[in-house]
Design a protein around this motif. Structure first.
Motif, PDB file in Angstrom:
ATOM      1  N   LYS A 108       0.781  -1.159   0.039  1.00 12.57           N
ATOM      2  CA  LYS A 108       0.084  -0.014  -0.050  1.00 12.57           C
ATOM      3  C   LYS A 108       0.791   1.205   0.007  1.00 12.57           C
ATOM      4  O   LYS A 108       0.851   2.093   0.993  1.00 12.57           O
ATOM      5  N   LEU A 109       1.794   1.303  -1.026  1.00 14.01           N
ATOM      6  CA  LEU A 109       2.470   2.387  -1.314  1.00 14.01           C
ATOM      7  C   LEU A 109       2.535   3.007  -2.620  1.00 14.01           C
ATOM      8  O   LEU A 109       2.467   2.179  -3.564  1.00 14.01           O
ATOM      9  N   ALA A 110       2.949   4.223  -2.801  1.00 16.27           N
ATOM     10  CA  ALA A 110       2.806   4.816  -4.300  1.00 16.27           C
ATOM     11  C   ALA A 110       4.242   4.190  -4.953  1.00 16.27           C
ATOM     12  O   ALA A 110       5.314   3.884  -4.296  1.00 16.27           O
ATOM     13  N   ASP A 111       3.987   4.296  -6.291  1.00 12.46           N
ATOM     14  CA  ASP A 111       5.076   4.043  -7.159  1.00 12.46           C
ATOM     15  C   ASP A 111       6.548   4.742  -6.819  1.00 12.46           C
ATOM     16  O   ASP A 111       6.172   6.147  -6.539  1.00 12.46           O
ATOM     17  N   PHE A 136       8.475  -4.793  -4.499  1.00 14.89           N
ATOM     18  CA  PHE A 136       9.557  -4.053  -4.289  1.00 14.89           C
ATOM     19  C   PHE A 136      10.247  -3.121  -5.336  1.00 14.89           C
ATOM     20  O   PHE A 136      10.585  -2.046  -4.754  1.00 14.89           O
ATOM     21  N   TYR A 137      10.250  -3.597  -6.396  1.00 18.95           N
ATOM     22  CA  TYR A 137      10.839  -2.827  -7.505  1.00 18.95           C
ATOM     23  C   TYR A 137       9.989  -1.905  -7.825  1.00 18.95           C
ATOM     24  O   TYR A 137      10.524  -0.823  -8.006  1.00 18.95           O
ATOM     25  N   ARG A 138       8.414  -2.069  -7.907  1.00 20.73           N
ATOM     26  CA  ARG A 138       7.575  -0.858  -8.209  1.00 20.73           C
ATOM     27  C   ARG A 138       7.760   0.285  -6.944  1.00 20.73           C
ATOM     28  O   ARG A 138       8.043   1.453  -7.378  1.00 20.73           O
ATOM     29  N   VAL A 139       7.720  -0.042  -6.055  1.00 16.24           N
ATOM     30  CA  VAL A 139       7.866   1.077  -4.836  1.00 16.24           C
ATOM     31  C   VAL A 139       9.057   1.777  -4.743  1.00 16.24           C
ATOM     32  O   VAL A 139       9.384   3.011  -4.281  1.00 16.24           O
ATOM     33  N   LEU A 140      10.222   1.290  -5.229  1.00 15.30           N
ATOM     34  CA  LEU A 140      11.539   1.732  -5.017  1.00 15.30           C
ATOM     35  C   LEU A 140      11.657   2.898  -6.166  1.00 15.30           C
ATOM     36  O   LEU A 140      11.370   2.798  -7.138  1.00 15.30           O
ATOM     37  N   LYS A 141      12.534   3.964  -5.588  1.00 16.91           N
ATOM     38  CA  LYS A 141      12.659   5.021  -6.791  1.00 16.91           C
ATOM     39  C   LYS A 141      13.908   4.454  -7.918  1.00 16.91           C
ATOM     40  O   LYS A 141      14.626   3.689  -7.368  1.00 16.91           O
ATOM     41  N   LEU A 146      17.436  -2.415  -2.775  1.00 17.87           N
ATOM     42  CA  LEU A 146      16.978  -3.389  -2.024  1.00 17.87           C
ATOM     43  C   LEU A 146      18.124  -3.937  -1.185  1.00 17.87           C
ATOM     44  O   LEU A 146      19.121  -4.388  -1.751  1.00 17.87           O
ATOM     45  N   LEU A 147      17.705  -4.007   0.263  1.00 18.83           N
ATOM     46  CA  LEU A 147      18.743  -4.722   0.968  1.00 18.83           C
ATOM     47  C   LEU A 147      18.101  -5.916   1.410  1.00 18.83           C
ATOM     48  O   LEU A 147      17.119  -5.961   2.375  1.00 18.83           O
ATOM     49  N   PHE A 148      18.565  -6.887   0.881  1.00 19.97           N
ATOM     50  CA  PHE A 148      18.060  -8.449   0.850  1.00 19.97           C
ATOM     51  C   PHE A 148      18.906  -9.365   1.930  1.00 19.97           C
ATOM     52  O   PHE A 148      20.064  -9.459   1.324  1.00 19.97           O
ATOM     53  N   GLN A 177      19.370 -19.233  -6.744  1.00 18.79           N
ATOM     54  CA  GLN A 177      18.073 -19.071  -7.159  1.00 18.79           C
ATOM     55  C   GLN A 177      17.593 -17.790  -6.647  1.00 18.79           C
ATOM     56  O   GLN A 177      16.968 -16.965  -7.327  1.00 18.79           O
ATOM     57  N   TYR A 178      17.798 -17.381  -5.211  1.00 21.31           N
ATOM     58  CA  TYR A 178      17.437 -15.782  -4.973  1.00 21.31           C
ATOM     59  C   TYR A 178      17.943 -14.828  -5.654  1.00 21.31           C
ATOM     60  O   TYR A 178      17.417 -14.026  -6.319  1.00 21.31           O
ATOM     61  N   LEU A 179      19.387 -14.938  -6.189  1.00 19.91           N
ATOM     62  CA  LEU A 179      20.139 -13.929  -6.692  1.00 19.91           C
ATOM     63  C   LEU A 179      19.478 -13.851  -8.170  1.00 19.91           C
ATOM     64  O   LEU A 179      19.476 -12.760  -8.795  1.00 19.91           O
ATOM     65  N   HIS A 180      19.206 -15.088  -8.781  1.00 16.65           N
ATOM     66  CA  HIS A 180      18.674 -14.956  -9.854  1.00 16.65           C
ATOM     67  C   HIS A 180      17.438 -14.414 -10.167  1.00 16.65           C
ATOM     68  O   HIS A 180      16.921 -13.277 -11.043  1.00 16.65           O
ATOM     69  N   MET A 181      16.629 -14.613  -9.238  1.00 18.06           N
ATOM     70  CA  MET A 181      15.140 -13.890  -9.132  1.00 18.06           C
ATOM     71  C   MET A 181      15.362 -12.618  -8.990  1.00 18.06           C
ATOM     72  O   MET A 181      14.547 -11.728  -9.874  1.00 18.06           O
ATOM     73  N   ILE A 182      16.186 -12.067  -8.124  1.00 19.83           N
ATOM     74  CA  ILE A 182      16.254 -10.514  -8.244  1.00 19.83           C
ATOM     75  C   ILE A 182      16.931  -9.788  -9.275  1.00 19.83           C
ATOM     76  O   ILE A 182      16.432  -8.827  -9.647  1.00 19.83           O
ATOM     77  N   ARG A 183      17.868 -10.614  -9.977  1.00 12.41           N
ATOM     78  CA  ARG A 183      18.304 -10.123 -11.279  1.00 12.41           C
ATOM     79  C   ARG A 183      17.585 -10.102 -12.229  1.00 12.41           C
ATOM     80  O   ARG A 183      17.235  -9.149 -13.165  1.00 12.41           O
ATOM     81  N   GLN A 184      16.663 -10.967 -12.335  1.00 10.70           N
ATOM     82  CA  GLN A 184      15.601 -11.287 -13.266  1.00 10.70           C
ATOM     83  C   GLN A 184      14.372 -10.180 -13.232  1.00 10.70           C
ATOM     84  O   GLN A 184      13.888  -9.652 -14.443  1.00 10.70           O
ATOM     85  N   GLN A 185      14.248  -9.705 -11.960  1.00 11.51           N
ATOM     86  CA  GLN A 185      13.368  -8.684 -11.811  1.00 11.51           C
ATOM     87  C   GLN A 185      13.803  -7.195 -12.419  1.00 11.51           C
ATOM     88  O   GLN A 185      13.066  -6.416 -12.679  1.00 11.51           O
TER      89      GLN A 185
END
Length: 241
Positions: A108-111, A136-141, A146-148, A177-185
């Protein structure tokens, strides 16, 4: 309990107690925040808007203030009881924290409204991981971070963790797999922005007891299955993807 997510996986009583313990605060949270702070390739944004995604009982708030000095700190959780405890923790710390009841898969946050998004030991609890990462990607400027910090399947799928805690086992992933997912996003990071902590509490099966007793030697990096992965990943500036 009326959770704010249809996919919420309720934690065990032991798990809820553990999240209030000194072990959690001193040996898990503190080390993760300090490690993430050191993974930036350049200085983090000054006076950032910082989102703690899955803030739980708010034990991260003081550590995040110390590490990043946010001008605005927002905590999100899908458990109303955790939000109540977060509010109490913020009051104890004398901090002004905005608390929002929300599913990470539908924030519930703006782009483009967040500079730093802290997601610590939250992601392996989420069933809708792809949707959450997209949010996460949407709401970040653009240029935001992202601190994961996560435990991997090699740790979550051990008998002691399965016995003491509750997780959606079908979505657990390896560090790669987590790193791949983050990069794919669409996030960007290099090896300099990634770490694989090998902490005593994260040692699969025996918490490093046999190594401590000298029965066996710890496996070096590259010869073990990683149980923790931390990454500071940046959302590209517009036009650089």
């Amino acid at each position: 309990m009326n959770y704010l997510s249809d996919h919420y996986v309720e934690e065990t009583r032991f798990g809820l107690w553990f999240l209030r313990s000194r072990i959690w605060q001193h040996y898990v949270l503190r080390l993760a925040v300090n490690d993430l702070r050191g993974l930036f390739s350049e200085a983090p944004p000054a006076d950032p808007v910082l989102l703690d995604a899955g803030c739980g009982q708010g034990k991260s708030f003081a550590l995040l203030r110390q590490a990043f000095a946010p001008a605005r700190l927002i905590g999100i959780d899908a458990d109303p009881q955790s939000l109540t405890q977060s509010a109490e923790e913020a009051s104890r710390q004398g901090m002004d924290v905005e608390l929002i009841g929300s599913d990470c898969a539908s924030l519930k946050l703006a782009d483009a409204s967040i500079d730093l998004l802290f997601c610590h030991q939250t992601f392996h609890h989420l069933v809708q991981q792809e949707q959450a990462l997209a949010e996460f990607y949407r709401v970040l400027k653009p240029g935001g971070y992202l601190l994961f910090a996560e435990s991997t399947e090699a740790y979550i799928d051990t008998w002691v963790i399965r016995w003491l805690f509750r997780h959606p086992m079908h979505v657990q992933k390896s560090a790669a797999q987590y790193l791949h997912m983050i990069r794919q996003q669409g996030f960007e990071f290099t090896a300099q922005n990634v770490s694989y902590p090998y902490l005593w509490w994260s040692r699969a099966k025996d918490f490093g007891l046999l190594e401590y007793l000298g029965v066996c030697k710890p496996k070096p990096f590259g010869q073990r299955e990683e149980t923790l992965v931390n990454v500071v990943a940046r959302k590209p500036f517009e036009g650089t993807v």
